[in-house]
Design a protein around this motif. Structure first.
Motif, mmCIF file in Angstrom:
data_model
loop_
_atom_site.group_PDB
_atom_site.id
_atom_site.type_symbol
_atom_site.label_atom_id
_atom_site.label_comp_id
_atom_site.label_asym_id
_atom_site.label_seq_id
_atom_site.Cartn_x
_atom_site.Cartn_y
_atom_site.Cartn_z
ATOM 1 N N VAL A 26 0.839 -1.207 0.000
ATOM 2 C CA VAL A 26 0.000 0.000 0.000
ATOM 3 C C VAL A 26 0.873 1.255 0.000
ATOM 4 N N SER A 27 1.958 1.236 0.762
ATOM 5 C CA SER A 27 2.845 2.403 0.798
ATOM 6 C C SER A 27 3.454 2.673 -0.576
ATOM 7 N N GLY A 28 3.838 1.614 -1.283
ATOM 8 C CA GLY A 28 4.385 1.790 -2.628
ATOM 9 C C GLY A 28 3.345 2.310 -3.601
ATOM 10 N N ALA A 29 2.119 1.779 -3.510
ATOM 11 C CA ALA A 29 1.049 2.241 -4.396
ATOM 12 C C ALA A 29 0.753 3.724 -4.157
ATOM 13 N N LEU A 30 0.790 4.146 -2.910
ATOM 14 C CA LEU A 30 0.562 5.562 -2.607
ATOM 15 C C LEU A 30 1.680 6.433 -3.178
ATOM 16 N N ALA A 31 2.913 5.928 -3.144
ATOM 17 C CA ALA A 31 4.022 6.661 -3.764
ATOM 18 C C ALA A 31 3.786 6.829 -5.261
ATOM 19 N N GLY A 32 3.305 5.773 -5.917
ATOM 20 C CA GLY A 32 2.970 5.871 -7.328
ATOM 21 C C GLY A 32 1.855 6.861 -7.585
ATOM 22 N N LEU A 33 0.878 6.917 -6.683
ATOM 23 C CA LEU A 33 -0.218 7.880 -6.812
ATOM 24 C C LEU A 33 0.305 9.310 -6.761
ATOM 25 N N VAL A 34 1.215 9.585 -5.835
ATOM 26 C CA VAL A 34 1.780 10.936 -5.727
ATOM 27 C C VAL A 34 2.525 11.309 -7.004
ATOM 28 N N MET A 49 10.411 12.053 -6.711
ATOM 29 C CA MET A 49 9.853 11.147 -5.714
ATOM 30 C C MET A 49 10.903 10.178 -5.184
ATOM 31 N N SER A 50 11.751 9.687 -6.061
ATOM 32 C CA SER A 50 12.799 8.768 -5.625
ATOM 33 C C SER A 50 13.708 9.422 -4.592
ATOM 34 N N MET A 51 14.050 10.691 -4.827
ATOM 35 C CA MET A 51 14.890 11.420 -3.874
ATOM 36 C C MET A 51 14.133 11.679 -2.577
ATOM 37 N N ASN A 91 2.435 14.635 -12.060
ATOM 38 C CA ASN A 91 2.352 14.756 -13.510
ATOM 39 C C ASN A 91 1.054 15.426 -13.956
ATOM 40 N N LEU A 92 -0.061 15.022 -13.359
ATOM 41 C CA LEU A 92 -1.361 15.498 -13.824
ATOM 42 C C LEU A 92 -1.687 16.904 -13.339
ATOM 43 N N VAL A 147 -2.624 6.940 -13.592
ATOM 44 C CA VAL A 147 -2.641 6.749 -12.137
ATOM 45 C C VAL A 147 -2.625 5.264 -11.801
ATOM 46 N N LEU A 148 -3.463 4.504 -12.479
ATOM 47 C CA LEU A 148 -3.546 3.067 -12.209
ATOM 48 C C LEU A 148 -2.224 2.371 -12.489
ATOM 49 N N SER A 149 -1.596 2.682 -13.623
ATOM 50 C CA SER A 149 -0.357 1.997 -13.990
ATOM 51 C C SER A 149 0.773 2.324 -13.018
ATOM 52 N N LEU A 150 0.882 3.580 -12.593
ATOM 53 C CA LEU A 150 1.953 3.952 -11.662
ATOM 54 C C LEU A 150 1.712 3.361 -10.280
#
Length: 306
Positions: A67-75, A94-96, A80-81, A184-187
Motif C-alpha cells: 500500500v505504501s508503494g502504491a501511494l508513492a505511485g499515486l503521488v 519522488m525517488s529522492m 504529472n497530472l 494513475v492506475l499503472s503507476l
C-alpha cells in the motif's frame, strides 16, 4: 556447485520479479520511465520491516508495504497530472524524496529482522540447503500468484484499455479511454509491485536498509531487455511478456551470483549490472531483427494483442 548456484539464483532472484514486472508495465506498456520504483522498493521494505518488528503478522506487514508503494505511485501520477511535471522528472523527485521518508520510517539506516516471524519462518528453521529450497518454493508460489493476477488484469477490459493507451494514446482517447486515470492506475500498480519486492527482499536477507534499492530501475530495465530478447514462448502477448520478465530477472541474478562465485568483490556488482544492461541493449539493437526471423522474442510492442 551448479545446484548451489541455481538455488542461490532462485532465492535472490525471485523476490525481485514483481518489481521487474512493475518496471516492465511502465517501461513497455506505458512507454515511459518512472524512477519512483526505486524509492517505493525501499519504502515497501521499510514499512514491512517496521510493522514486523512491531508485532504485525507477516502477510499484513507485506500488504502494508504494498500500500505504501502504491501511494508513492499515486503521488507521482498527481505530480504529472496537476503540476504538469513529466513522469520521468516526477519519478526522480519522488525517488529522492522517498529516501528521506524511508529513513524516517526505519528510524535508522538499517533495521534487522533476525528472530522476527517472517513469511519464511516456517521453512527457515529447516537445516542446510533445505531452508533455501523451502524459501525458493514459497517465493515461487508468491511470484506465480502475482504474475497470474497481473496477466489476468491485462487481459481484462480495463487492462486492454491500459495497453491500448500505451500503444497509441491518441487513438485510445478517441475511443473514450480516460488516459489520466490509466496513468494513475499503472503507476500505482508498478510501485505497489516494487514495494512488494522490497518487502520480500527484506525478509529473505533479514534486514531492511535505506540504500537497498539503488540501481533497481537500471537492473530491471536490463533484465526486461534480456528476457524479451531471448524468450518467445507460444500463447498470448501478455503471457510472453510475463515469461520474458521472469526469465530476464533470473538470468540477471544468475550473472551476479556467478560473478560472486568467481571471486568478484561485491562492490563491483553495480559495474556488472551496468555491463549487463549495455550488452542487453546492444544485443536488442543488433540481434533482435535476426532472431525475429526464427520467432525468437522481439521488443516490438504489441500492446493491444491478447
Amino acid at each position: 556447485m551448479l545446484a548451489n548456484t541455481l538455488i542461490d539464483t532462485l532465492v535472490t532472484g525471485l523476490p525481485f520479479a514483481p518489481a521487474f514486472l512493475g518496471i516492465f508495465l511502465v517501461l513497455r506498456i506505458r512507454a515511459d520511465f518512472d524512477l519512483t520504483v526505486e524509492g517505493s522498493f525501499a519504502l515497501g521494505a521499510a514499512v514491512t520491516a517496521v510493522t514486523l518488528v512491531a508485532g504485525v503478522p507477516a502477510w499484513l506487514a507485506v500488504a502494508a508495504g504494498v500500500v505504501s508503494g502504491a501511494l508513492a505511485g499515486l503521488v507521482t501520477a498527481l505530480l504529472n497530472l496537476l503540476l504538469r511535471i513529466p513522469v520521468l522528472m516526477a519519478g526522480l523527485i519522488m525517488s529522492m524524496g522517498l529516501f528521506t521518508v524511508t529513513l524516517r520510517t526505519l528510524g535508522r539506516p538499517t533495521v534487522s529482522l533476525i528472530g522476527e516471524e517472517t513469511i519464511f519462518a516456517g521453512v527457515a528453521a529447516t537445516p542446510g540447503r533445505a531452508a533455501d529450497l523451502g524459501t525458493s518454493a514459497v517465493l515461487l508460489g508468491i511470484v506465480v500468484v502475482v504474475f497470474a493476477a497481473v496477466v489476468a488484469f491485462l487481459t481484462s477490459e480495463l487492462g486492454l484499455a491500459l495497453r491500448a493507451s500505451g500503444a497509441n494514446p491518441r487513438m485510445a482517447r478517441g475511443q473514450g479511454v480516460n488516459d489520466n486515470a490509466l496513468l494513475v492506475l499503472s503507476l500505482m500498480l508498478a510501485n505497489g509491485l516494487s514495494a512488494l519486492s522490497g518487502g520480500l527482499v527484506a525478509q529473505v536477507q533479514g534486514f531492511a536498509d535505506v540504500n537497498m534499492s539503488f540501481g533497481l530501475f537500471v537492473a530491471g530495465a536490463g533484465a526486461v531487455l534480456l528476457g524479451a530478447l531471448l524468450v518467445n514462448p507460444g500463447g498470448s502477448q501478455v503471457m510472453r511478456m510475463a515469461v520474458a520478465v521472469l526469465v530476464g530477472c533470473l538470468l540477471y541474478r544468475l550473472v551476479l551470483v556467478c560473478a560472486l562465485r568467481f571471486g568478484l568483490p561485491a562492490g563491483d556488482l553495480r559495474g556488472v549490472t551496468a555491463l549487463t544492461l549495455l550488452l542487453a541493449i546492444a544485443a536488442q539493437a543488433h540481434l533482435a531483427p535476426v532472431l525475429a526471423r526464427y520467432r525468437v522474442g522481439s521488443l516490438a510492442p504489441e500492446a493491444t494483442r491478447v
